[in-house]
Design a protein around this motif. Structure first.
Motif, PDB file in Angstrom:
ATOM      1  N   SER A  29       0.840  -1.209   0.000  1.00 44.87           N
ATOM      2  CA  SER A  29       0.000   0.000   0.000  1.00 44.87           C
ATOM      3  C   SER A  29       0.867   1.249   0.000  1.00 44.87           C
ATOM      4  O   SER A  29       0.589   2.222  -0.710  1.00 44.87           O
ATOM      5  CB  SER A  29      -0.906   0.019   1.231  1.00 44.87           C
ATOM      6  N   VAL A  30       1.920   1.212   0.786  1.00 45.70           N
ATOM      7  CA  VAL A  30       2.818   2.364   0.824  1.00 45.70           C
ATOM      8  C   VAL A  30       3.488   2.541  -0.530  1.00 45.70           C
ATOM      9  O   VAL A  30       3.629   3.653  -1.041  1.00 45.70           O
ATOM     10  CB  VAL A  30       3.862   2.193   1.957  1.00 45.70           C
ATOM     11  N   MET A  31       3.920   1.431  -1.141  1.00 44.71           N
ATOM     12  CA  MET A  31       4.562   1.509  -2.456  1.00 44.71           C
ATOM     13  C   MET A  31       3.597   2.069  -3.496  1.00 44.71           C
ATOM     14  O   MET A  31       3.967   2.920  -4.311  1.00 44.71           O
ATOM     15  CB  MET A  31       5.030   0.109  -2.908  1.00 44.71           C
ATOM     16  N   ILE A  32       2.364   1.546  -3.459  1.00 47.42           N
ATOM     17  CA  ILE A  32       1.372   2.024  -4.441  1.00 47.42           C
ATOM     18  C   ILE A  32       1.116   3.512  -4.229  1.00 47.42           C
ATOM     19  O   ILE A  32       1.065   4.292  -5.187  1.00 47.42           O
ATOM     20  CB  ILE A  32       0.064   1.214  -4.320  1.00 47.42           C
ATOM     21  N   ALA A  33       0.957   3.890  -2.980  1.00 50.30           N
ATOM     22  CA  ALA A  33       0.696   5.304  -2.698  1.00 50.30           C
ATOM     23  C   ALA A  33       1.857   6.172  -3.157  1.00 50.30           C
ATOM     24  O   ALA A  33       1.670   7.252  -3.740  1.00 50.30           O
ATOM     25  CB  ALA A  33       0.439   5.505  -1.218  1.00 50.30           C
ATOM     26  N   SER A  34       3.076   5.702  -2.917  1.00 52.17           N
ATOM     27  CA  SER A  34       4.219   6.520  -3.333  1.00 52.17           C
ATOM     28  C   SER A  34       4.322   6.577  -4.843  1.00 52.17           C
ATOM     29  O   SER A  34       4.681   7.608  -5.416  1.00 52.17           O
ATOM     30  CB  SER A  34       5.506   5.975  -2.711  1.00 52.17           C
ATOM     31  N   LYS A  35       4.017   5.487  -5.530  1.00 56.03           N
ATOM     32  CA  LYS A  35       4.066   5.494  -6.989  1.00 56.03           C
ATOM     33  C   LYS A  35       3.003   6.441  -7.555  1.00 56.03           C
ATOM     34  O   LYS A  35       3.248   7.134  -8.529  1.00 56.03           O
ATOM     35  CB  LYS A  35       3.834   4.077  -7.546  1.00 56.03           C
ATOM     36  N   ILE A  36       1.838   6.378  -6.906  1.00 55.68           N
ATOM     37  CA  ILE A  36       0.757   7.251  -7.399  1.00 55.68           C
ATOM     38  C   ILE A  36       1.148   8.708  -7.220  1.00 55.68           C
ATOM     39  O   ILE A  36       0.935   9.538  -8.106  1.00 55.68           O
ATOM     40  CB  ILE A  36      -0.557   6.933  -6.660  1.00 55.68           C
ATOM     41  N   ILE A  37       1.725   9.012  -6.108  1.00 54.72           N
ATOM     42  CA  ILE A  37       2.110  10.391  -5.846  1.00 54.72           C
ATOM     43  C   ILE A  37       3.215  10.813  -6.800  1.00 54.72           C
ATOM     44  O   ILE A  37       3.211  11.926  -7.323  1.00 54.72           O
ATOM     45  CB  ILE A  37       2.541  10.561  -4.378  1.00 54.72           C
ATOM     46  N   LYS A  87      -6.948   5.492 -14.957  1.00 56.57           N
ATOM     47  CA  LYS A  87      -6.709   4.265 -15.695  1.00 56.57           C
ATOM     48  C   LYS A  87      -5.331   3.729 -15.369  1.00 56.57           C
ATOM     49  O   LYS A  87      -5.147   2.526 -15.141  1.00 56.57           O
ATOM     50  CB  LYS A  87      -6.853   4.519 -17.198  1.00 56.57           C
ATOM     51  N   SER A  88      -4.369   4.547 -15.264  1.00 51.77           N
ATOM     52  CA  SER A  88      -3.018   4.123 -14.931  1.00 51.77           C
ATOM     53  C   SER A  88      -2.974   3.596 -13.504  1.00 51.77           C
ATOM     54  O   SER A  88      -2.252   2.629 -13.196  1.00 51.77           O
ATOM     55  CB  SER A  88      -2.046   5.289 -15.053  1.00 51.77           C
ATOM     56  N   GLN A  89      -3.743   4.220 -12.613  1.00 48.15           N
ATOM     57  CA  GLN A  89      -3.784   3.747 -11.221  1.00 48.15           C
ATOM     58  C   GLN A  89      -4.349   2.326 -11.151  1.00 48.15           C
ATOM     59  O   GLN A  89      -3.844   1.486 -10.410  1.00 48.15           O
ATOM     60  CB  GLN A  89      -4.658   4.682 -10.373  1.00 48.15           C
ATOM     61  N   GLU A  90      -5.392   2.062 -11.934  1.00 45.70           N
ATOM     62  CA  GLU A  90      -5.980   0.712 -11.943  1.00 45.70           C
ATOM     63  C   GLU A  90      -4.970  -0.293 -12.448  1.00 45.70           C
ATOM     64  O   GLU A  90      -4.848  -1.390 -11.898  1.00 45.70           O
ATOM     65  CB  GLU A  90      -7.227   0.693 -12.836  1.00 45.70           C
ATOM     66  N   GLN A  91      -4.258   0.074 -13.488  1.00 41.94           N
ATOM     67  CA  GLN A  91      -3.254  -0.841 -14.025  1.00 41.94           C
ATOM     68  C   GLN A  91      -2.145  -1.097 -12.990  1.00 41.94           C
ATOM     69  O   GLN A  91      -1.664  -2.225 -12.822  1.00 41.94           O
ATOM     70  CB  GLN A  91      -2.648  -0.271 -15.307  1.00 41.94           C
ATOM     71  N   LEU A  92      -1.748  -0.055 -12.306  1.00 39.20           N
ATOM     72  CA  LEU A  92      -0.698  -0.189 -11.298  1.00 39.20           C
ATOM     73  C   LEU A  92      -1.153  -1.087 -10.134  1.00 39.20           C
ATOM     74  O   LEU A  92      -0.418  -1.960  -9.661  1.00 39.20           O
ATOM     75  CB  LEU A  92      -0.312   1.209 -10.778  1.00 39.20           C
ATOM     76  N   VAL A  93      -2.396  -0.914  -9.673  1.00 40.86           N
ATOM     77  CA  VAL A  93      -2.938  -1.735  -8.578  1.00 40.86           C
ATOM     78  C   VAL A  93      -3.012  -3.194  -9.009  1.00 40.86           C
ATOM     79  O   VAL A  93      -2.625  -4.108  -8.262  1.00 40.86           O
ATOM     80  CB  VAL A  93      -4.324  -1.203  -8.134  1.00 40.86           C
ATOM     81  N   GLU A  94      -3.515  -3.429 -10.237  1.00 40.58           N
ATOM     82  CA  GLU A  94      -3.601  -4.796 -10.740  1.00 40.58           C
ATOM     83  C   GLU A  94      -2.220  -5.423 -10.843  1.00 40.58           C
ATOM     84  O   GLU A  94      -2.024  -6.596 -10.527  1.00 40.58           O
ATOM     85  CB  GLU A  94      -4.292  -4.801 -12.106  1.00 40.58           C
ATOM     86  N   HIS A  95      -1.235  -4.633 -11.297  1.00 35.22           N
ATOM     87  CA  HIS A  95       0.133  -5.115 -11.410  1.00 35.22           C
ATOM     88  C   HIS A  95       0.671  -5.549 -10.041  1.00 35.22           C
ATOM     89  O   HIS A  95       1.261  -6.625  -9.891  1.00 35.22           O
ATOM     90  CB  HIS A  95       1.015  -4.001 -12.030  1.00 35.22           C
TER      91      HIS A  95
END
Length: 164
Positions: free
Chosen positions: A132-140, A147-155
């Motif tokens: 979750s921290v990694m995803i949040a940092s990547k999103i930031i 759409k990119s966020q969904e792809q990143l979460v699925e990845h």
């Protein structure tokens, strides 16, 4: 009457001869004969007494042997009963110990399973929070669209699914 008569000399001579013969017989024949008979009587009496004593001793020994056999049988029976009692007690103790050991092992296994489950849950939580921290940092960092966020979460979910 003299020819047919009685002669006192012959009578005295006959009595003297009879007494002398009696004394000789008594000294040389009757004495040893009666002595032999007395000795024989004494030997027979001793043999009868010895035989009676032997019979009494035999009866006593037989009675003692019978008593000893009864004592041995009684002791053997007591030993057998004691062995049965001891083996029964030992069997019960062994079964009780086995049950106690099985219960202890079961409890240890349940505790080990619970510990492993708690470790797995803890590890999964730490991985999820790290992701979750990694995803949040990547999103930031990327400031990307939805759409990119969904792809990143699925990845990242695929990565988490691959690690399990």
């Amino acid at each position: 009457m003299e020819a047919m008569g009685w002669h006192w000399e012959s009578f005295v001579f006959a009595i003297v001869a009879f007494v002398a013969l009696f004394l000789l017989l008594r000294k040389f024949a009757f004495g040893p004969l009666f002595g032999i008979m007395e000795e024989r009587k004494r030997l027979i009496t001793e043999q009868i007494q010895t035989t009676e004593q032997n019979r009494l001793q035999s009866e006593q020994l037989l009675a003692e042997q019978k008593q000893a056999m009864q004592d041995v049988r009684k002791e053997a029976h007591e030993i057998i009963e004691q062995a049965r009692s001891i083996s029964s007690k030992q069997g019960d103790e062994i079964i009780g110990q086995a049950k106690t050991e099985a219960h202890r092992l079961k409890n240890e296994a349940v505790k080990d399973i619970e510990n492993e489950k708690n470790k797995a849950i803890s590890a999964l939580r730490s991985q999820v929070s790290a992701m979750s921290v990694m995803i949040a940092s990547k999103i930031i960092e990327k400031q990307i669209d939805e759409k990119s966020q969904e792809q990143l979460v699925e990845h990242y979910l695929k990565e988490v699914g691959g690690k399990q």
